[in-house]
Design a protein around this motif. Structure first.
Motif, mmCIF file in Angstrom:
data_model
loop_
_atom_site.group_PDB
_atom_site.id
_atom_site.type_symbol
_atom_site.label_atom_id
_atom_site.label_comp_id
_atom_site.label_asym_id
_atom_site.label_seq_id
_atom_site.Cartn_x
_atom_site.Cartn_y
_atom_site.Cartn_z
ATOM 1 N N ASP A 182 0.864 -1.206 0.119
ATOM 2 C CA ASP A 182 0.102 0.066 -0.025
ATOM 3 C C ASP A 182 1.075 1.163 0.064
ATOM 4 N N LYS A 183 0.248 2.353 -0.292
ATOM 5 C CA LYS A 183 1.009 3.607 -0.389
ATOM 6 C C LYS A 183 -0.077 4.697 -0.442
ATOM 7 N N PRO A 184 0.238 5.834 0.072
ATOM 8 C CA PRO A 184 -0.625 6.989 -0.070
ATOM 9 C C PRO A 184 -1.052 7.651 -1.411
ATOM 10 N N GLU A 185 -2.165 8.070 -1.411
ATOM 11 C CA GLU A 185 -2.526 8.605 -2.840
ATOM 12 C C GLU A 185 -2.339 10.261 -2.624
ATOM 13 N N MET A 186 -2.246 10.809 -1.445
ATOM 14 C CA MET A 186 -2.258 11.958 -1.093
ATOM 15 C C MET A 186 -0.697 12.647 -0.437
ATOM 16 N N VAL A 187 -0.144 13.389 -0.896
ATOM 17 C CA VAL A 187 1.181 13.626 -0.437
ATOM 18 C C VAL A 187 1.170 14.352 0.901
ATOM 19 N N LEU A 188 0.327 15.069 1.178
ATOM 20 C CA LEU A 188 0.084 15.807 2.429
ATOM 21 C C LEU A 188 -1.347 15.265 3.054
ATOM 22 N N ARG A 189 -1.367 14.970 4.232
ATOM 23 C CA ARG A 189 -2.580 14.538 4.848
ATOM 24 C C ARG A 189 -2.595 14.971 6.351
ATOM 25 N N GLY A 190 -3.488 16.268 6.638
ATOM 26 C CA GLY A 190 -3.410 16.582 7.819
ATOM 27 C C GLY A 190 -4.515 17.331 8.570
ATOM 28 N N THR A 191 -4.356 17.835 9.712
ATOM 29 C CA THR A 191 -5.236 18.518 10.562
ATOM 30 C C THR A 191 -4.696 20.005 10.731
ATOM 31 N N CYS A 192 -5.688 20.956 11.139
ATOM 32 C CA CYS A 192 -5.326 22.318 11.354
ATOM 33 C C CYS A 192 -5.819 22.402 12.707
ATOM 34 N N VAL A 193 -4.803 23.113 13.546
ATOM 35 C CA VAL A 193 -5.182 23.669 14.990
ATOM 36 C C VAL A 193 -4.872 25.394 15.133
ATOM 37 N N GLY A 194 -5.908 25.918 15.311
ATOM 38 C CA GLY A 194 -5.839 27.378 15.405
ATOM 39 C C GLY A 194 -5.168 27.760 16.730
ATOM 40 N N VAL A 195 -3.950 28.566 16.330
ATOM 41 C CA VAL A 195 -3.369 29.240 17.807
ATOM 42 C C VAL A 195 -3.740 30.487 17.737
ATOM 43 N N GLN A 196 -5.123 30.768 17.858
ATOM 44 C CA GLN A 196 -5.759 32.065 17.674
ATOM 45 C C GLN A 196 -6.957 32.052 18.541
ATOM 46 N N LYS A 197 -7.782 33.267 18.716
ATOM 47 C CA LYS A 197 -8.623 33.423 19.569
ATOM 48 C C LYS A 197 -9.703 34.113 18.944
ATOM 49 N N PRO A 198 -10.988 34.047 19.165
ATOM 50 C CA PRO A 198 -12.126 34.785 18.403
ATOM 51 C C PRO A 198 -12.297 35.905 18.960
ATOM 52 N N GLU A 199 -11.437 36.751 19.755
ATOM 53 C CA GLU A 199 -11.404 37.767 20.057
ATOM 54 C C GLU A 199 -9.973 38.761 20.075
ATOM 55 N N LEU A 200 -9.995 39.881 20.083
ATOM 56 C CA LEU A 200 -8.842 40.542 20.026
ATOM 57 C C LEU A 200 -8.232 40.582 21.277
ATOM 58 N N LEU A 201 -6.771 40.641 21.499
ATOM 59 C CA LEU A 201 -6.115 40.647 22.663
ATOM 60 C C LEU A 201 -6.012 42.212 23.058
ATOM 61 N N PRO A 202 -5.768 42.714 24.241
ATOM 62 C CA PRO A 202 -5.778 44.062 24.454
ATOM 63 C C PRO A 202 -4.489 44.812 23.987
ATOM 64 N N GLY A 203 -4.491 46.054 23.271
ATOM 65 C CA GLY A 203 -3.398 46.437 22.506
ATOM 66 C C GLY A 203 -2.789 45.924 21.415
ATOM 67 N N TYR A 207 -1.066 21.338 10.963
ATOM 68 C CA TYR A 207 -0.892 22.600 10.735
ATOM 69 C C TYR A 207 -1.327 23.634 11.887
ATOM 70 N N LEU A 208 -0.403 24.553 12.323
ATOM 71 C CA LEU A 208 -0.749 25.444 13.408
ATOM 72 C C LEU A 208 -0.828 26.690 12.932
ATOM 73 N N TRP A 209 -1.842 27.407 13.114
ATOM 74 C CA TRP A 209 -2.388 28.717 12.457
ATOM 75 C C TRP A 209 -2.185 29.798 13.359
ATOM 76 N N ASN A 210 -1.179 30.592 13.188
ATOM 77 C CA ASN A 210 -0.834 31.800 13.913
ATOM 78 C C ASN A 210 -0.479 33.235 13.123
ATOM 79 N N GLY A 211 -0.710 34.136 13.543
ATOM 80 C CA GLY A 211 -0.206 35.487 12.731
ATOM 81 C C GLY A 211 1.046 35.528 12.544
#
Length: 497
Positions: free
Chosen positions: A153-174, A212-216
């Motif tokens: 067997d072998k994969p048919e997709m080169v990259l297979r993954g999940t994304c985790v957001g290192v963000q928040k739904p609100e802005l931080l002060p300043g 995948y880690l999502w951060n600005g």
């Protein structure tokens, strides 16, 4: 191997009684001993796969002895694990009268056996790992060692993954949008090693190979630069925690064959850097200036050098205005050279993956300029309510994805296009896979897979559309085969004309 699997936490608890002997680790049970042999100089991924296979065998009632040697061990029940071109696998196959295997497909593997003597050969370390997991799954299903097996067997997709957001739904002060330093106060879960182990185990169980880690702007939380010591935006204690956690995360991910791919927006600089140079942290109308380019290039180089098995996901939109030559210049004169500087410092030639997000930029132009400089490139298309309103794209949305896929004709063996609706808790993630070796993806002939992506808990993976009809199923579990089920998820299959 499943084309895509659900986003779910999984942990297998095994209660065993272990003691050490001079010949390896052995568990006393009543079904005979299985000897698992691997080469003396085995990759950590192979050793991780052997651990998982050993656990499955012990759970089925076998004694297990793990040996590191380069010759086929004597015994009635033997499993040899290694690279296909290793002396152990070659000699073992020859001794058993099995065919010699020399596959080149990345992450591919072959399992062959004669009676209860089994050879697990990987095209690379990840392939050997996946071979161990496949054999472990078969042991779990049958409660015994498979006999006279021949399976590849072998994969048919080169990259297979999940994304985790290192963000928040609100802005931080300043802070502005996208600006979230890595701190225990903002992201306490990030520092939970036990949670990460469970999550990474879930990923490898489902054959994911990228996280995948999502951060600005993550770099000012993870690296210190000699030329810009003031750019760090967390205190010393937090920085040490971040160093420890990111090293832990990347090293544990590497054992499981998983790239940790850090996303960041462009162009954003740290708040201390911006204050030092009397500028904004982000300005969509700002031109590329030498000090920002130098800071970003050195940040990327330090990141690649410091942490193993990392890649980058690049967003040239959002914090850069519109489409223009500045996108091409930033990607080819700052980002790629930064990665190459880090590789040179490490003394490695294997290129980490770089994923270009094709939002608010001329991705074909950027890729055309970048491919002569760097080969391990991928594209990602933003797909949300701002751009499209359906998860079965057609017309211009479909043709754009075809254009991105066609870029693979230059160098890529396979191109994966990711279309993301949004990054909220109930995101849908649409993925498409190429069926041809030259990576010319004709989307009207392809499957569309929609994943309900959750930050935690259960996700559903279903095919939405295919030429000649509509299909719906849960595509989860091990391998790339439809209908494989992960515990806790229904495996119903439905077909609609």
């Amino acid at each position: 191997m499943t084309r895509f699997r659900v986003f779910i936490f999984g942990l297998i608890c095994l209660a065993t009684s272990i003691f050490n002997t001079s010949k390896g680790t052995e568990i006393r049970t009543a079904r005979g001993t299985v000897i698992i042999a691997s080469p003396v100089s085995s990759n950590p991924r192979i050793l991780y796969g052997i651990d998982k296979l050993s656990a499955a065998l012990r759970s089925a009632g076998f004694n297990v002895r793990v040996a590191r040697q380069d010759v086929l061990p004597k015994g009635e029940q033997v499993v040899v694990v290694g690279l296909n071109d290793s002396r152990l696998v070659q000699n073992g196959s020859r001794s058993l009268g099995l065919n010699s295997v020399s596959g080149t497909q990345k992450e591919g593997f072959t399992i062959q056996s004669k009676g209860t003597k089994i050879i697990v050969g990987g095209n690379d370390a990840s392939g050997a790992l996946y071979g161990c997991l496949e054999l472990a799954d078969r042991v779990k299903a049958s409660g015994s060692l498979p006999r006279d097996l021949s399976f590849s067997d072998k994969p048919e997709m080169v990259l297979r993954g999940t994304c985790v957001g290192v963000q928040k739904p609100e802005l931080l002060p300043g802070r502005g949008v996208y600006e979230y330093p890595y701190t225990p106060e903002s992201f306490p879960w990030f520092y939970d090693k036990a949670l990460w182990i469970k999550y990474l185990d879930m990923m490898v169980e489902n054959r994911y190979n990228s996280l995948y880690l999502w951060n600005g702007h993550p770099f000012a939380s993870l690296v210190k630069l000699k030329d810009y010591p003031y750019a760090v935006e967390v205190d010393d204690a937090t920085f040490k925690k971040n160093e420890e956690m990111f090293r832990f995360l990347t090293e544990e991910a590497d054992k499981r064959g998983i790239w940790v791919i850090q996303m960041f927006y462009n162009i954003i600089v740290s708040k201390p850097f911006a204050e030092k140079h009397h500028m904004k942290t982000q300005d969509r109308n700002r031109l590329i200036v030498p000090v920002i380019a130098d800071y970003t290039r050195k940040s990327i180089a330090a990141f690649v050098q410091k942490y193993p098995n990392v890649g980058l996901l690049i967003t040239l939109g959002e914090a850069m205005e519109g489409v223009g030559q500045d996108d091409v210049d930033w990607f080819t004169k700052t980002i790629i050279p930064g990665v190459q500087d880090g590789m040179k410092a490490l003394g490695i030639k294997k290129e980490p993956p770089i994923v270009l997000r094709a939002h608010d930029t001329d991705a074909p132009a950027v890729m055309k300029a970048a491919l002569p400089l760097y080969k391990n490139l991928y594209t990602m298309a933003k797909y949300n309510g701002e751009a499209l309103t359906t998860y079965t794209p057609a017309e211009s949305g479909l043709s754009f994805t075809e254009v991105l896929a066609g870029l693979g004709r230059y160098t890529l063996k396979m191109c994966i296009s990711w279309l993301i609706l949004s990054r909220s808790v109930t995101d849908r993630l649409i993925l498409s896979r190429s069926a041809c070796r030259r990576c010319t993806m004709f989307m009207r002939q392809m499957d569309y897979i929609s994943t309900l992506r959750l930050l935690t808990g259960i996700g559903l993976t279903r095919q939405i559309r295919q030429t000649g009809g509509f299909f719906s199923w849960t595509a989860t579990g091990s391998g790339i085969k439809h209908g494989h089920v992960t515990p806790g998820i229904a495996g119903e299959t439905e077909r609609r004309k």
